[in-house]
Every structure is written in structure tokens, then in C-alpha cells.
Design a protein around this motif. Structure first.
Motif, PDB file in Angstrom:
ATOM      1  N   PHE A  10      14.613   2.997  -7.040  1.00 44.46           N
ATOM      2  CA  PHE A  10      15.297   2.760  -8.294  1.00 44.46           C
ATOM      3  C   PHE A  10      16.088   1.483  -8.287  1.00 44.46           C
ATOM      4  N   GLU A  11      15.971   0.802  -9.341  1.00 43.34           N
ATOM      5  CA  GLU A  11      16.824  -0.359  -9.522  1.00 43.34           C
ATOM      6  C   GLU A  11      17.242  -0.379 -10.960  1.00 43.34           C
ATOM      7  N   GLU A  12      18.311   0.278 -11.207  1.00 45.54           N
ATOM      8  CA  GLU A  12      18.790   0.165 -12.567  1.00 45.54           C
ATOM      9  C   GLU A  12      20.179  -0.347 -12.529  1.00 45.54           C
ATOM     10  N   ALA A  13      20.552  -0.961 -13.553  1.00 48.39           N
ATOM     11  CA  ALA A  13      21.928  -1.244 -13.705  1.00 48.39           C
ATOM     12  C   ALA A  13      22.137  -1.181 -15.158  1.00 48.39           C
ATOM     13  N   PRO A  14      23.119  -1.105 -15.402  1.00 50.26           N
ATOM     14  CA  PRO A  14      24.396  -0.533 -15.518  1.00 50.26           C
ATOM     15  C   PRO A  14      24.921  -0.928 -16.843  1.00 50.26           C
ATOM     16  N   ALA A  15      26.112  -1.068 -16.931  1.00 49.18           N
ATOM     17  CA  ALA A  15      26.740  -1.397 -18.192  1.00 49.18           C
ATOM     18  C   ALA A  15      27.531  -2.656 -17.961  1.00 49.18           C
ATOM     19  N   VAL A  83      20.452  -2.425 -19.006  1.00 51.91           N
ATOM     20  CA  VAL A  83      19.802  -3.467 -18.219  1.00 51.91           C
ATOM     21  C   VAL A  83      19.219  -2.818 -16.969  1.00 51.91           C
ATOM     22  N   SER A  84      17.987  -3.090 -16.713  1.00 52.77           N
ATOM     23  CA  SER A  84      17.310  -2.301 -15.686  1.00 52.77           C
ATOM     24  C   SER A  84      16.085  -3.018 -15.177  1.00 52.77           C
ATOM     25  N   PHE A  85      15.715  -2.722 -13.955  1.00 49.22           N
ATOM     26  CA  PHE A  85      14.466  -3.224 -13.435  1.00 49.22           C
ATOM     27  C   PHE A  85      13.547  -2.062 -13.114  1.00 49.22           C
ATOM     28  N   LEU A  90      18.754   5.843 -15.453  1.00 46.70           N
ATOM     29  CA  LEU A  90      19.329   6.698 -14.420  1.00 46.70           C
ATOM     30  C   LEU A  90      20.495   7.528 -14.935  1.00 46.70           C
TER      31      LEU A  90
ATOM     32  N   LEU B   2      31.215  -0.729 -17.328  1.00 48.38           N
ATOM     33  CA  LEU B   2      30.754   0.566 -16.869  1.00 48.38           C
ATOM     34  C   LEU B   2      31.917   1.469 -16.547  1.00 48.38           C
ATOM     35  N   CYS B 128      20.759  -4.915  -9.210  1.00 47.97           N
ATOM     36  CA  CYS B 128      20.650  -3.663  -9.948  1.00 47.97           C
ATOM     37  C   CYS B 128      20.541  -2.485  -8.987  1.00 47.97           C
ATOM     38  N   ASP B 129      19.761  -2.696  -7.964  1.00 45.83           N
ATOM     39  CA  ASP B 129      19.615  -1.679  -6.941  1.00 45.83           C
ATOM     40  C   ASP B 129      20.969  -1.344  -6.336  1.00 45.83           C
ATOM     41  N   VAL B 131      23.900  -1.636  -7.600  1.00 39.11           N
ATOM     42  CA  VAL B 131      24.725  -0.856  -8.508  1.00 39.11           C
ATOM     43  C   VAL B 131      24.303   0.611  -8.474  1.00 39.11           C
TER      44      VAL B 131
END
Lengths: 244, 244
Positions: A10-15, A83-85, A90, B2, B128-129, B131
Motif C-alpha cells: 500500500f502506498e496511500e497518502a493522506p490529507a 492523494v494516493s499511489f 485506506l 490530516l 505515501c508509503d 505515511v
DNA sequence: CGAGCCATTGACGACTCTCAAGAATAGTGG
DNA sequence: CCACTATTCTTGAGAGTCGTCAATGGCTCG
């Protein structure tokens, strides 16, 4: 890897907050509305859009398998989320009150970013900021008492309230006590008791449900334990040396 | 933003793992060495370099004003640390054993990045990961019991040990019990007691100080809470259902 | 006005921390 | 190679903070 957790896929981010030029990207998107309790998206949804909050407040939630809920953050006007890769979100993002927001597909968000080096930098910078915030929260959850957590939280909300144009000693809390508890890793009872205690000590006054009056900010800062850099009255850009 | 924390002025990040092409940037940097207990840099130092770990293990620490110490992560070969948009490091990085690493000035790191869009993407992705990992840790610290925390930690270390070429059921722990405690938001006594308890239940065997043998991985996953669906099987065929 | 949610308050208990001592391991010097 | 010391780890007993359970009160809204 920073933490030893297992989330290799997982590679998500965030706010992201205060997103300088980034917000401009959304200018041509229509404004959408959401009423309290509704979600912008749910944990596990396909991540196809990026969102900019224009008005109102939201909470960012994650659910554990056994039903426990954790709130990893709150959003308000000017924040960007999604924003996410990775291709799935998540966490869920849910409105606390009436919310106005705009969206952009990830594809067009990426395209714009490619064309604008300044915005790429802004995004990178905000991501770093995000990590710092998350780590602050880790420290808070790692080793602070209920009172320290609540005081730190209230000070943060105070700054947020003030920066949005409120009175200098009034904290506006769009979320419920339960939300606060889930954010601070406490129970609603402990949050309530701690507020009562602080009120009893003349540090604050909590007559209304969503509004807290700060009577002795210094005492609050002291109890927050290490406000570190932001210990002083902030708002001005003066960066003080942070030694420990 | 966030989290609601107040850190408007800081933007630092973190430690990046498995840094695909990014590691190549360090190829022309000389290898430096560090013995256990020494720091690559300290919290508050001017942030002028980015570092790539080539060998050994390190811990990432933050210090609270009252002396409490928090470990926000561990590093090993292949990790990058020091990426930052601020001019001071927000944490210390200290060797747990003999470490080999390389460095690059932030300036040249940035330059290379500008020239290489693929690496920019890699960096963004890794951020991102990062985070996501930090938020996982927030969830863990928010609402998991000592046993859940330790099991989750051990599983993560197991994965890390295996991916570095270890036996499939041996956890290598370069850090001390105290480090683990500071990472999980527990005390050393609780960590020790919990390990003893798990050993007593036949889930693992901890004869040596830095090496733990996993006997029933499924039970470990179950106790980690939300290891979720990946079924056990584990090591021997005898998988017994373990309820708590 | 009643229903329902949210917040407060109390009593109790459990989990984890603190304090303290002892055991095991590692490191040092003779 | 073997004491000797220092550090780390384990184990125990007691205390405290916070969670759980339960009841009450206040606010909002239909």
C-alpha cells in the motif's frame, strides 16, 4: 522502512493541508455538497479521485477487523485528501457537518502536476509535512497521558480555530467527544472526565458542547507536555530553536 | 491537515525503504562506517544530507522535553533517511550495530531528482508509503493491547528477517527490549512479560536474546488482531485453532 | 412532548506502569 | 581462560490510570 509494520503493497497518502497552489487545480471543478454523516468515500473504495475541501469539517476513519474505529485526522476548508499511489483508499472520509468540496480525477491531477514543477514541489513538501504530523501523533499516542493528549489536542484545535478567524481564546470543536476519544486513543468517558477536571481547575470553560473557552492557555501548554516548537503563541512565523 | 496537530512550520520526512532506483543516486558516494551507539545525526541538527543505509541496523528516535524517548522506526539496508524540506532533522538516527552508509547533500539529491522524473515518482510513492506506515502505527498505538502490539511487531520483523534471507520462522531482533518497548509505547517489563507469556503458550521460543523462533505463526497473526485474512498454515502441518 | 443521541458522572476492575530484586548475558581486564 | 563488572533481561508485588459497565441528565429534532 520507517516503521516495521507490514504494508508493503500500500502506498496511500493522506490529507494535505494549506495546499498553496495545489488548490488552484480544482478551480474548474464543480462544487459538490455533503451533509453530516455522509461519506466522500469509504475505506476500500477504488481510489479514482482527489478531493479538495472548501467548507465544513470531516473526519478520517479507519476500521479494525473487530469493529474498533480509529480516527486518524480531521479535515477542514483548504485540505486535500485522497492523494494516493494505490488504487484503493485506506480510510473513509466522513462529513461532520455540511461540507462543500471539489474533485479531480487522479489522472488529471497527475497530468497537471507533470506540467507544473512548482506544484510538484508543493505536493512533495506537503507530504513531508504529513509524515511529520503523523509522527507527532505517534509520539502522543506512544507515551502521553490522557491529560497530556487532550491538552495537546485542544491547543491544536485552538490554533486551527483562530487561524480560521475565531476569537483568540475560543476552541471550536466540530466533532463529538467520541470522535475526540477515537482520535486520541481514549474512551469518551476519559475525554469527558478530563475536560471536567480542567474546567474545575479554571483552565478552561466548557459550557457548550462544541465550544470551549480557554482561560489559562499557559497552563494548557504546560499540561500538553512539550508543545516543542509551537509552544509559544504561534501565529507569527518566527521559528524558534527547538532544543531538547 | 490530516491530523490536527500543530506543526505548520515543519516538513520533514522520514525514512524510505526499498527505494528502487533512488538508491542508485548514492552509487558514487563513499561508504562510511558507524559502530553501535553512534549517531548518523541528531534531532535538531541542520539537515544537509540524505543518507542511504547499506549495512546494519539503526533506530529513529525522538526525545520529549522531560526525557522520555520514543522510537518512531527502525532502519536497515536499503533504507533512505533524512529526506526533508526543513532545515533541521526532527529525529536522531542511531546505530544498533555496525552500520555502513552513504550520504548525498540535499542539494545534489534534489538536482538529481529534477533530472529524473522516474525517481521523483519513486520518491513521491515512497513518501505515501511512509505515511501509510505511520498511520498503521497510529492505529496500533491507539487501540491495541500490549499483546496485540507485540505480535504485530514480531510479525513485521519476521517478514523483514525473511526478506533479508533468514529462515522462514526465525525473527532476528537487532534492537533491545527497551527499544521495542519505546517503539510500541510500552515498558520493557511489559514487553518481557508478554514474550514470556507467548513462549509459555508454545507460540514462540525466545531462548536467545536477539533471536525468536516462531512456532505457531497463525496464533501470532490472530493475536496481532487484524492480520486479517491471510491464512496461517505456517510451519508445521499442525495448525490448531487458537482462540483468545 | 417524547424519542434518541450525546455527554457527564460514579463505581469497579483490569491492564499496564512503577519500583525493586535477581538472573542471564556481554564486555573488560588481569 | 577466568574472574569481575556492567548491561540487559526476567520476574514479582503493589499501585495508578484508564477502560468497562451502568445510570442519569441535557440537548436536538421530529
Amino acid at each position: 522502512m520507517l516503521a516495521t509494520n507490514v504494508r508493503p503493497l500500500f502506498e496511500e497518502a493522506p490529507a494535505l493541508s494549506d495546499c498553496s497552489g495545489l488548490l488552484g487545480l480544482f478551480d474548474r471543478s464543480p462544487i459538490e455538497h455533503l451533509s453530516a454523516g455522509r461519506n466522500i468515500f469509504f475505506e476500500g473504495d477504488r481510489a479514482e479521485h482527489v478531493f479538495a475541501v472548501r467548507e465544513g469539517n470531516l473526519r478520517i476513519c479507519r476500521q479494525l477487523h473487530d469493529g474498533r474505529r480509529v480516527i486518524t485526522g480531521f479535515l477542514s476548508s483548504g485540505d486535500i485528501v485522497g492523494v494516493s499511489f494505490q488504487n484503493r483508499y485506506l480510510h473513509s472520509v466522513e462529513a461532520l457537518d455540511n461540507v462543500a468540496f471539489q474533485r479531480l480525477t487522479k489522472v488529471s491531477f497527475d497530468k497537471e502536476l507533470i506540467a507544473r514543477p512548482d506544484l510538484r514541489h508543493a505536493l512533495l513538501s506537503k507530504l513531508c509535512d504529513e509524515v511529520a504530523v503523523a509522527q507527532d501523533q505517534m509520539v502522543l499516542l506512544s507515551c502521553k497521558s490522557a491529560e497530556e493528549r487532550l491538552c495537546a489536542f485542544l491547543l491544536a484545535r485552538l490554533q486551527s480555530s483562530v487561524s480560521q478567524g475565531g476569537e483568540p481564546n475560543v476552541i471550536w470543536l466540530p466533532m463529538t467527544r467520541l470522535d475526540i476519544a477515537h482520535y486520541l486513543g481514549l474512551t469518551i468517558e476519559t475525554v469527558s472526565r478530563t475536560i471536567t477536571k480542567l474546567a474545575g481547575q479554571g483552565i478552561l470553560s466548557a459550557d457548550r458542547r462544541h465550544e470551549i473557552l480557554v482561560l489559562r492557555k499557559a497552563a494548557l501548554q504546560q499540561r500538553a507536555g512539550e508543545g516543542s516548537a509551537e509552544a509559544d503563541d504561534s501565529l507569527d512565523g518566527t521559528v524558534r530553536h527547538v532544543r531538547l
